[in-house]
Motif scaffolding. Sequence first.
Motif, PDB file in Angstrom:
ATOM      1  N   VAL A  34       0.838  -1.198   0.000  1.00 37.45           N
ATOM      2  CA  VAL A  34       0.000   0.000   0.000  1.00 37.45           C
ATOM      3  C   VAL A  34       0.877   1.254   0.000  1.00 37.45           C
ATOM      4  O   VAL A  34       0.626   2.211  -0.731  1.00 37.45           O
ATOM      5  N   ALA A  35       1.944   1.218   0.801  1.00 36.25           N
ATOM      6  CA  ALA A  35       2.823   2.389   0.920  1.00 36.25           C
ATOM      7  C   ALA A  35       3.484   2.758  -0.402  1.00 36.25           C
ATOM      8  O   ALA A  35       3.821   3.919  -0.633  1.00 36.25           O
ATOM      9  N   GLU A  36       3.662   1.776  -1.282  1.00 33.88           N
ATOM     10  CA  GLU A  36       4.334   2.035  -2.563  1.00 33.88           C
ATOM     11  C   GLU A  36       3.477   2.841  -3.525  1.00 33.88           C
ATOM     12  O   GLU A  36       3.998   3.454  -4.461  1.00 33.88           O
ATOM     13  N   ARG A  39      -0.439   8.486  -4.242  1.00 33.83           N
ATOM     14  CA  ARG A  39      -0.191   9.658  -5.072  1.00 33.83           C
ATOM     15  C   ARG A  39      -1.296  10.677  -4.833  1.00 33.83           C
ATOM     16  O   ARG A  39      -2.402  10.338  -4.430  1.00 33.83           O
ATOM     17  N   ASP A  40      -0.989  11.938  -5.089  1.00 37.69           N
ATOM     18  CA  ASP A  40      -1.949  13.019  -4.843  1.00 37.69           C
ATOM     19  C   ASP A  40      -3.025  13.043  -5.922  1.00 37.69           C
ATOM     20  O   ASP A  40      -2.723  13.020  -7.126  1.00 37.69           O
ATOM     21  N   SER A 244      -3.715  12.573  -0.581  1.00 38.46           N
ATOM     22  CA  SER A 244      -2.885  11.456  -1.023  1.00 38.46           C
ATOM     23  C   SER A 244      -3.695  10.179  -0.905  1.00 38.46           C
ATOM     24  O   SER A 244      -4.223   9.871   0.174  1.00 38.46           O
ATOM     25  N   TYR A 245      -3.810   9.451  -2.016  1.00 39.36           N
ATOM     26  CA  TYR A 245      -4.677   8.265  -2.041  1.00 39.36           C
ATOM     27  C   TYR A 245      -3.884   7.075  -2.563  1.00 39.36           C
ATOM     28  O   TYR A 245      -3.127   7.197  -3.538  1.00 39.36           O
ATOM     29  N   PRO A 246      -4.054   5.885  -1.935  1.00 43.18           N
ATOM     30  CA  PRO A 246      -3.276   4.713  -2.361  1.00 43.18           C
ATOM     31  C   PRO A 246      -3.810   4.093  -3.650  1.00 43.18           C
ATOM     32  O   PRO A 246      -5.019   4.009  -3.853  1.00 43.18           O
ATOM     33  N   HIS A 247      -2.878   3.642  -4.495  1.00 44.12           N
ATOM     34  CA  HIS A 247      -3.211   2.950  -5.733  1.00 44.12           C
ATOM     35  C   HIS A 247      -2.461   1.624  -5.776  1.00 44.12           C
ATOM     36  O   HIS A 247      -1.402   1.479  -5.167  1.00 44.12           O
ATOM     37  N   CYS A 248      -3.003   0.688  -6.520  1.00 43.70           N
ATOM     38  CA  CYS A 248      -2.375  -0.627  -6.632  1.00 43.70           C
ATOM     39  C   CYS A 248      -1.017  -0.503  -7.317  1.00 43.70           C
ATOM     40  O   CYS A 248      -0.913   0.108  -8.389  1.00 43.70           O
ATOM     41  N   TRP A 249       0.006  -1.087  -6.723  1.00 44.18           N
ATOM     42  CA  TRP A 249       1.345  -1.002  -7.294  1.00 44.18           C
ATOM     43  C   TRP A 249       1.462  -1.845  -8.562  1.00 44.18           C
ATOM     44  O   TRP A 249       2.361  -1.640  -9.372  1.00 44.18           O
ATOM     45  N   LEU A 255      -7.205   1.977  -4.687  1.00 43.61           N
ATOM     46  CA  LEU A 255      -7.505   0.932  -3.706  1.00 43.61           C
ATOM     47  C   LEU A 255      -8.730   1.308  -2.891  1.00 43.61           C
ATOM     48  O   LEU A 255      -9.116   2.479  -2.790  1.00 43.61           O
ATOM     49  N   LEU A 256      -9.349   0.307  -2.290  1.00 43.73           N
ATOM     50  CA  LEU A 256     -10.481   0.522  -1.405  1.00 43.73           C
ATOM     51  C   LEU A 256     -10.104   0.083   0.001  1.00 43.73           C
ATOM     52  O   LEU A 256      -9.517  -0.978   0.190  1.00 43.73           O
TER      53      LEU A 256
END
Length: 804
Positions: A34-36, A39-40, A244-249, A255-256
Amino acid sequence: WVFKQLYDRGLIYEGHRSMHICPRCETTLSQSEVAEGYRDVKDLSVIVELELVDEPGTYVLAWTTTPWTLIGNVALAVGADIEYVKLEKPDQGDGKLVRFIVAKDRLEEVFGEDEYSVVETFKGKDLVGKAYQPLFGYYAGDENLEHRANGWKIYAADFVLTEEGTGVVHIAPAFGEDDMLLGQQNDLPFVQHVKMNGDFKDEVTDFAGANVKPADDRMATDVEIMKFLHEAGTLFSKGKYEHSYPHCWRCDTPLLNYSTSSMFVAVTKMKEQLEKNAEAINWSPAHIKEGRFGKWLEGARDWSISRQRYWASVIPIWRCECGEEVVVGSVAELEKLSGQKVEDLHKHVVDEITWNCTCGQRMQRVPDVLDCWFESGSMPYAQMHYPFENKKKFEANFPAEYIAEGADQTRCWFYYLHVLATGVMESHAYKNVIVNGIVLAEDGKKMSKKLKNYPDPMKIVDTYGADALRYYLCTSSVMQADNLLFAEREVDEVVKKVLNLLSNVNSFYQQYEGKVEVADKPNTKHVLDAWILARLNELINEVSAGMENYNLVTASRPIRDFINDLSTWYLRRSRGRFKVEGPDQVAAMSTLHYVLLELSKVMAPFTPFIAERIYQDLNGHEESVHLAEWPIANKKLVNQELLENMKTAREIVSMALQAREENKMPVKQVLSKMQVMGLRELDLGLVDIIKDEINIKEISFEAGGDLATVLSWELTPELIREGMARETIRKVNGLRKDAGLTIEDSIELYIVGDDEVKTMITEHGEAIKQGTLASNLFEEKEELEDTIEFKANDHDVWVGIRKI
C-alpha cells in the motif's frame, strides 16, 4: 498443524478487519505494498444532512471524501468535549427556517457569509445516543440485520477533529479501521454493500453493478451518489478535495479501504506470556530488546491472519451450511476425512476437496488464505516437517541459537516467530537476534536502479574483493541496526589498511619460511614477541566475547587495530631479527608463524578468503581454516603490564618523532640522548626499541609531571657519520630491491667517497655489510650494472653492487 494447535488452544477467533484491496486484482495488499502506491489526487467531498428522529427539521451535518461509502453508513461520531452549535437559517428552497448542528470551530468554513442565528451551544456528549434518519433504505429496514437496534445513532469517538469537515464523522464500519473499531466497541450493524471487485451488491438497487472507483473515471460513481442525495434533499454542499490516495502497485487502480470478516490470532490473550518469554532473548544491539521490540510487544494487538488472495497457504477450515466446522491439522487427516489422496496443497487444488457433513450436505473449505507472515512465523516447524518427522532433532534445536535480519523485521518476522512459538510451544523461538540497519546510497537516499546512485555490488567485489566488502559491512553501523551511507572509498580503505597490510606480513614470512624449523608454540623471551602474543590473546578474548554476545561490530573491529600493530610495529621492529641466523631468528619466525595461524582462525568468519589463503600458506596439510577449532585465549600470556608499557613506549616514540619533524632533524640522523619526563623507568627491552625507532644513543628518565620528551640536538662528527651509514644502508637496500634481489642473495658492495665517507666505512663497515646482506665491502669503483649516487650529509657517495 500450527493453525490447528492455536485453534485447539482457543487462540483463533473470527472477527472483522480493515484492509486495502485492489478491486481489479481482487486481492488484499500488505502495508508495504500500500505504501508504494500513494499519489496526490482530487476527489469529490460532500456534506450531507441527517435529520434527527426526535427533532424533525433539525439536521446534523456530516462531511466525507468518499460519498460511495454513505450507503454503508450506520452511525455518526462526535467529539465528546468538542463544542457544537445548533443554528437556524432559512431554507434555500421554500425559505422555511431549518436547524443545523455543526462544530463551533467549523461554522465559518461551512456557512461562510450566510445569515444564521445560533440557537444553542453544547458539548458533543450531549448529542450521544440521538437517532437520525438513514440516508439510504437498503439496509436500515432489514429486521434480520445483526445489531440493527444500535444503528443510525450518534456516538462519541476520540478520533473526531475540527481541522476540517464539520466536526461530525460519518461511520461506515465496513470501510475504515477507525469506523470498524468504533463499530466493534458499540455493537454497530456491519453493512458491507460493496463486493471485492469494487461493484455495488445487488441489494443496492439504485446503483446495482456500478463500480465505486472506476479506473477510467474515479469520480463517476461519487457524482451519481451526489445526484441521488441532491434529489433526496439530503445534500448540503459539495466540493473537491485534494489528498494522497493509495493505488495498486501492480495495475495503478485506486484501492479501497475494505473491512471484512477475518480469522484472528488472539495475541492479547498471550501478552503476559509473550513478554515473559521475551526476557530470555539476547538482542544485538541490546537496546532493541526493551526498546523497539519491547514497546511493540507492549502495544501488541490481535493479529488478523485471513487474506483474500489467489496464491498462499490455505486456511484449513471446512464448514457446512448447517454450522458444522472442522479444522484440519495434517495431510493424513485431510485424506482420512475426504477419502482422497492429497499430493498438492495449493489453493486451487485444496478448494476442490470436500466430503459429506453429518447433516448430508457437503463440507466446503473457507475461501480465505493465510497471511504470509503466518507462514514465515511457522518456519521453524515447517523446515523440519515437525511434528510429523524429525521430532527429536527439532526439539534438540529449538529455540534456534540465533536469527539475523533487518530492523524492520522487529515488527514482522521476529515478532511473528515469537507469537507463534508462544502460542504453539509456550516458548520463545530463538535465543539470540542480530539486527542490521539499511544500506543507503552515499547521498543518504534509498539505493535506486533508476537514480543509479550506488555502485554495482559485483563490481565492488571484482575491484576490492568479497573480503573487503564483507569486513566493511561487519564493522559498520549497519550491524548496530543503524542506517549506513555506503561509501566505496571506505571499502578501498579496508583493502589498504587491513587486507594489504596482512598480505604483506604473510609475504614477508614466506620469504623466510623453511630457513628454520618453527615451533608449534613459541617459547621466547624477546619483549616484542611477548607483546604481540599478549595482543593476540587479547584479540582472541575480544573477538570471542563479541561473537558470544552476537555483536559482530565489537567482534570484528579489533582485528583492524591488531593487524596494524602486527605490521607497523611488531614486524617493522623485528625485521632485523629475521635476517640473522640464531635463536632469535627462530623465536621471531616461530612467533610470527603462530600469530598468523591463530589470526587466520579469528578472521575466518569475517574475511573467509584471505583467512583461508594464510592458513593454507602456513598449514597446507590441514583441510581448511573453516574446519579448524576456534582458538582459546591463553590468559597467562595477556600481560597487561607489558601492554600498558608498550603503549607508553609508542607514545614516547610518537612524541620524539614529532619533535624531530618540528626541528627538521631527519630520523636517519643519530642523536646522542633524550630525556623522558613523567616516567621513573621502563623495561630495558622497551628502551632498546625506543632507541632504535627514533635513532638515539641514550635515554634517561625523570619522574613527575606529564609524559614528555626532551631531545639533545647537538651533532658530533661521530653522530653525523653514523647517520651517513644508516642512509647508505637504506640506499643500498633500495638498489637491491630495484635489482630484483631477495634475502637469499648475497652481494659484493662497492662504496666510494671522500675522506669523511672513508671514515664512515672504517667505523661502521660491519654494520653496513650486515644491514645490506653484503659478503664483502670494497672501497673502489667497478664497472657494474647496479649503481647509485647520492648525498649523505652533503658528502657525495657512489655505491655499486654485484650479486655473488
